[in-house]
Design an enzyme around this catalytic site. Structure first.
Site, PDB file in Angstrom:
ATOM      1  N   GLU A  81       0.839  -1.213   0.000  1.00 33.67           N
ATOM      2  CA  GLU A  81       0.000   0.000   0.000  1.00 33.67           C
ATOM      3  C   GLU A  81       0.869   1.257   0.000  1.00 33.67           C
ATOM      4  O   GLU A  81       0.523   2.271  -0.615  1.00 33.67           O
ATOM      5  CB  GLU A  81      -0.933   0.003   1.209  1.00 33.67           C
ATOM      6  CG  GLU A  81      -1.990  -1.075   1.162  1.00 33.67           C
ATOM      7  CD  GLU A  81      -3.070  -0.765   0.125  1.00 33.67           C
ATOM      8  OE1 GLU A  81      -2.764  -0.748  -1.083  1.00 33.67           O
ATOM      9  OE2 GLU A  81      -4.212  -0.521   0.511  1.00 33.67           O
ATOM     10  N   THR A  84      -5.577   6.811  -4.842  1.00 30.09           N
ATOM     11  CA  THR A  84      -5.499   7.076  -3.405  1.00 30.09           C
ATOM     12  C   THR A  84      -4.467   8.159  -3.110  1.00 30.09           C
ATOM     13  O   THR A  84      -4.713   9.065  -2.309  1.00 30.09           O
ATOM     14  CB  THR A  84      -5.127   5.783  -2.660  1.00 30.09           C
ATOM     15  OG1 THR A  84      -6.135   4.800  -2.912  1.00 30.09           O
ATOM     16  CG2 THR A  84      -5.017   6.026  -1.164  1.00 30.09           C
TER      17      THR A  84
END
Ligand code: ATP
Ligand code: HSE
Length: 308
Positions: free
Chosen positions: A130, A183
């Site tokens: 991530e 994101t």
């Protein structure tokens, strides 16, 4: 020992309105499907057998490789692996596409190696994937992707993950407007500070949401699915957001908000019939903004990844 394994890793909804970076849940579908095979020499190869996913050119930027490298380094292993993607959540969709891949590879190799680590201990490595995708090692997608259900990230340092019970009759409507929001970009636009008033409202809601899930108290879940900090900013990236959210609530959803960093939206309902009505209403409303979209209903995924 087996030389290859094929696994499914679920999509996830992070933040869940008021739980920015600290709460997420897994969906029964969609997800990533990958096959991992040991190579004869060190290093990693990625084979893309999906119809429409474009991966980063540099294999070392693929979240599945980043997380697997962190895992193998922890074990002191120099093994190499070939990762074949058979199906893939669309990147930038808001339902944890980077996370599903990061979770899939570490789960797969941990199974191939005979589970040297517990599932919970895999989260720290998937978080590295991530970080490669969004610049921040947030756990609210990879923790539910690996553990299933709802997972609260009580603390990041040390990492403290709490699996939260939830009512069996809980359905998630997901709607994907045909726009992409990364994101990384959706984090850059956030305010750096918040007022004490907003902080009090937000932590009241996250506590209420956890209590509502654990008690199976639908009205409490509904009252708590509110975000006064992130949603007001990020909803500006989603044309029609307010109207689509209103349509979900008007058709019986307990609550609705942005899924992860967006642009997808999610709504929770206490019955499959309501969730399906909500899906129709959200789709109809987005279409009024001439935004192509598709919606579906999923139950909550209890188990996380699975071997196929
Ligand atoms: N295996 C992978 N799967 C998906 N995205 C990947 C992968 N490897 C690298 N990436 C990169 O990560 C970014 C997608 O991650 P991002 O977090 O923006 O979207 P998402 O995970 O679908 O959304 P969200 O995290 O809000 O649920 C893209 O820049 C993509 O190129
Ligand atoms: N908590 C993360 C989730 C991304 O899916 C964010 O909102 O940036």
């Amino acid at each position: 020992m087996k030389e290859s394994i094929r696994v499914f890793s679920p999509a996830t909804v992070a933040n869940v309105a008021c739980g920015f970076d600290v709460l997420g849940f897994a969906l029964e579908s969609p997800g990533d499907e990958i096959e991992v095979r040991r190579r004869d020499e060190p290093g990693f190869t990625v084979i893309n057998k999906t119809a429409d996913t474009v991966f980063p050119g540099d294999v070392n930027k693929n979240t599945a490789v980043v997380s697997l490298k962190a895992y193998l380094e922890h074990l002191g292993s120099e093994d190499g692996f070939e990762i074949t993607f058979h199906s893939k959540i669309k990147p930038g969709s808001g339902i944890g596409s980077s996370s599903a891949s990061a979770a899939a590879s570490v789960f797969a190799v941990n199974e191939l190696l005979g589970r040297p680590l517990a599932q919970t201990d895999l989260v720290q490595f998937a978080m590295q994937g991530e970080k490669a995708a969004a610049g921040v090692a947030h756990a609210d997608n990879v923790a539910p992707a690996l553990l299933g259900g709802f997972v609260l990230v009580r603390s990041y340092d040390p990492l403290d993950l709490i699996q939260i019970p939830y009512p069996e009759e809980l359905y998630c409507t997901i709607i994907h407007p045909q726009i992409e929001v990364k994101t990384e970009d959706a984090r850059k636009i956030l305010r750096k500070g918040i007022t004490l008033k907003d902080a009090v409202t937000q932590w009241g809601n996250i506590a209420g949401l956890i209590a509502g899930l654990m008690k199976g108290d639908y009205p409490l879940i509904g009252r708590s699915l509110k975000d006064v900090i992130i949603e007001p900013i990020r909803s500006m990236l989603i044309p029609g957001f307010d109207e689509v959210k209103e349509a979900a609530l008007a058709n019986g959803a307990l609550g609705a908000s942005i899924s992860g960093s967006g642009p997808s939206m999610f709504a929770l309902s206490s019955s499959l019939e309501t969730a399906q009505q909500v899906a129709q209403a959200m789709t109809k409303t987005f279409s009024q903004f001439e935004i192509e979209n598709h919606s579906y209903v999923s139950k909550i995924n209890k188990q996380g990844p699975k071997i196929l």
